[in-house]
Design a protein around this motif. Structure first.
Motif, mmCIF file in Angstrom:
data_model
loop_
_atom_site.group_PDB
_atom_site.id
_atom_site.type_symbol
_atom_site.label_atom_id
_atom_site.label_comp_id
_atom_site.label_asym_id
_atom_site.label_seq_id
_atom_site.Cartn_x
_atom_site.Cartn_y
_atom_site.Cartn_z
ATOM 1 N N LEU A 255 -3.874 4.038 63.618
ATOM 2 C CA LEU A 255 -5.212 3.573 63.265
ATOM 3 C C LEU A 255 -5.282 2.045 63.332
ATOM 4 O O LEU A 255 -4.295 1.360 63.031
ATOM 5 N N ARG A 256 -6.429 1.547 63.667
ATOM 6 C CA ARG A 256 -6.641 0.107 63.712
ATOM 7 C C ARG A 256 -7.731 -0.264 62.703
ATOM 8 O O ARG A 256 -8.908 0.037 62.895
ATOM 9 N N LEU A 257 -7.277 -0.872 61.608
ATOM 10 C CA LEU A 257 -8.182 -1.320 60.561
ATOM 11 C C LEU A 257 -7.847 -2.765 60.218
ATOM 12 O O LEU A 257 -6.660 -3.113 60.122
ATOM 13 N N PRO A 258 -8.826 -3.626 60.023
ATOM 14 C CA PRO A 258 -8.572 -5.043 59.732
ATOM 15 C C PRO A 258 -7.706 -5.224 58.483
ATOM 16 O O PRO A 258 -8.018 -4.677 57.420
ATOM 17 N N PRO A 268 -0.466 14.277 62.704
ATOM 18 C CA PRO A 268 -1.782 13.838 62.236
ATOM 19 C C PRO A 268 -1.707 12.944 60.984
ATOM 20 O O PRO A 268 -2.726 12.413 60.549
ATOM 21 N N ARG A 269 -0.499 12.775 60.441
ATOM 22 C CA ARG A 269 -0.351 12.013 59.199
ATOM 23 C C ARG A 269 0.093 10.582 59.495
ATOM 24 O O ARG A 269 1.016 10.362 60.280
ATOM 25 N N GLN A 270 -0.577 9.620 58.859
ATOM 26 C CA GLN A 270 -0.248 8.212 59.045
ATOM 27 C C GLN A 270 -0.117 7.530 57.690
ATOM 28 O O GLN A 270 -0.875 7.815 56.763
ATOM 29 N N TRP A 271 0.854 6.624 57.603
ATOM 30 C CA TRP A 271 1.101 5.853 56.389
ATOM 31 C C TRP A 271 0.575 4.426 56.601
ATOM 32 O O TRP A 271 1.083 3.696 57.466
ATOM 33 N N LEU A 272 -0.426 4.044 55.836
ATOM 34 C CA LEU A 272 -1.032 2.724 55.965
ATOM 35 C C LEU A 272 -0.576 1.835 54.819
ATOM 36 O O LEU A 272 -0.659 2.230 53.643
ATOM 37 N N ARG A 273 -0.102 0.647 55.154
ATOM 38 C CA ARG A 273 0.382 -0.290 54.137
ATOM 39 C C ARG A 273 -0.748 -1.253 53.781
ATOM 40 O O ARG A 273 -1.190 -2.048 54.607
ATOM 41 N N LEU A 274 -1.201 -1.157 52.516
ATOM 42 C CA LEU A 274 -2.305 -1.997 52.060
ATOM 43 C C LEU A 274 -1.770 -3.298 51.491
ATOM 44 O O LEU A 274 -0.903 -3.277 50.608
ATOM 45 N N VAL A 283 -11.005 0.641 52.146
ATOM 46 C CA VAL A 283 -10.272 1.147 53.308
ATOM 47 C C VAL A 283 -10.614 2.609 53.554
ATOM 48 O O VAL A 283 -10.830 3.045 54.691
ATOM 49 N N ILE A 284 -10.664 3.392 52.474
ATOM 50 C CA ILE A 284 -10.987 4.811 52.602
ATOM 51 C C ILE A 284 -12.398 4.995 53.171
ATOM 52 O O ILE A 284 -12.651 5.874 53.999
ATOM 53 N N ALA A 285 -13.335 4.142 52.717
ATOM 54 C CA ALA A 285 -14.708 4.230 53.219
ATOM 55 C C ALA A 285 -14.766 3.957 54.719
ATOM 56 O O ALA A 285 -15.469 4.651 55.471
ATOM 57 N N ARG A 286 -14.011 2.949 55.177
ATOM 58 C CA ARG A 286 -13.988 2.632 56.607
ATOM 59 C C ARG A 286 -13.351 3.769 57.402
ATOM 60 O O ARG A 286 -13.789 4.093 58.515
#
Length: 320
Positions: A255-258, A268-274, A283-286
């Motif tokens: 995923l590409r999130l700012p 299908p599972r991704q770990w995003l580091r906040l 982030v969840i809303a985006r």
């Protein structure tokens, strides 16, 4: 219950520097240490090896006298009024036993009550209560040398509490215990504090003990107080990244999130580091706006990692 003001402890260490020569070095185990513990509190004392925890415990129990500053426990000077203090506190060292190795546990506890001069009727009532709470009945007549580590630890706790102390000081009480024994000891200590109002100071490397039992944590590093507060404030001050585990409807590229880094991808599972300060809700809303999401879980930084960061000195800290 405990008042420590500007306490310091230094040791002179002599080392051989030649065939007939020795050098003298002063090691400062504790420097300008100060904190208070009110009656009825349950406080965890943490710190890396060599931080000064054991020296602090020895000053609180009167084994060592401070080189500077003052230490008061139960209103007494521990090093000068050690006998009087011993009647008002209980101490358990996880790696050492106060029980008699060749005697049955029952006889060891009887000898302990004579050392503390506990009256016979009071002893019987207290022993019956501790036997029930610590589940001692099956091995009261077993020699101490034949007890398992968990059974011996429960026996040591009973011996330390026979005289109904106001303060219980514990040094690694769950070290080496199995899961069942550890849970038994933790449950007992929790009841002792909440139901009896006994003040407890717990030194441990088992952060599970801290999370389960201690509303307040003191962290000592290099002989100084590095932190004094609850675990939530420790997490907030140390900060750190959190992981957002996202399960998408179907596998895809990272995923590409700012401002958000993808730690790893497994189907299908991704770990995003906040990053610190980033709102998980935003982030969840985006994510929900641009992707089909099946499940989301937020993982906070574990207390073990939080304390490790503090030990490493990732940031500047001060006790408040």
């Amino acid at each position: 219950m405990i008042e420590v003001t500007g306490a310091a402890k230094a040791f002179a260490v002599r080392r051989r520097t030649g065939r007939l020569r020795r050098s003298r070095t002063v090691v400062h185990a504790v420097r300008d240490l100060g904190f208070t513990v009110p009656r009825g509190a349950f406080v965890g004392l943490l710190g890396p090896n060599g931080a000064g925890k054991s020296t602090t415990i020895k000053m609180l129990t009167g084994i060592l006298a401070p080189s500077a500053g003052t230490v008061r426990v139960c209103g007494l000077d521990p090093s000068r009024q050690r006998t009087a203090l011993a009647r008002r506190i209980g101490v358990v060292f996880g790696q050492r036993t106060t029980l008699w190795w060749d005697l049955p546990l029952r006889d060891s506890l009887d000898l302990a009550r004579r050392l503390y001069r506990v009256e016979g009727r009071a002893h019987r009532a207290r022993l019956a209560e501790l036997t029930d709470l610590l589940e001692l009945a099956p091995f009261l007549d077993t020699p101490v040398r034949q007890l398992s580590l968990g059974q011996r630890m429960r026996g040591d706790l009973a011996a330390a509490l026979l005289h109904a102390p106001e303060l219980l000081i514990l040094d690694e009480p769950t070290i080496g215990l199995d899961v069942v024994s550890r849970a038994t000891v933790r449950g007992f200590l929790e009841r002792l504090n909440t139901e009896r109002g006994t003040t407890v100071l717990l030194t441990t490397h088992d952060l599970g003990d801290i999370e389960r039992l201690c509303p307040r944590v003191l962290i000592i590093d290099h002989g100084r107080l590095a932190f004094d507060g609850d675990l939530d404030r420790l997490r907030a001050e140390v900060g750190g990244e959190r992981l957002l585990v996202v399960e998408l409807a179907r596998p895809g590229p990272p995923l590409r999130l700012p401002g958000v880094a993808v730690d790893r991808v497994e189907g299908p599972r991704q770990w995003l580091r906040l990053p610190e300060g980033e709102s998980a809700a935003a982030v969840i809303a985006r994510l929900a706006a641009g992707h089909e999401v099946r499940d989301i879980a937020l993982r906070e930084t574990g207390i073990d990692e939080v304390v490790a960061r503090l030990y490493r000195g990732d940031r500047a800290y001060r006790a408040q």
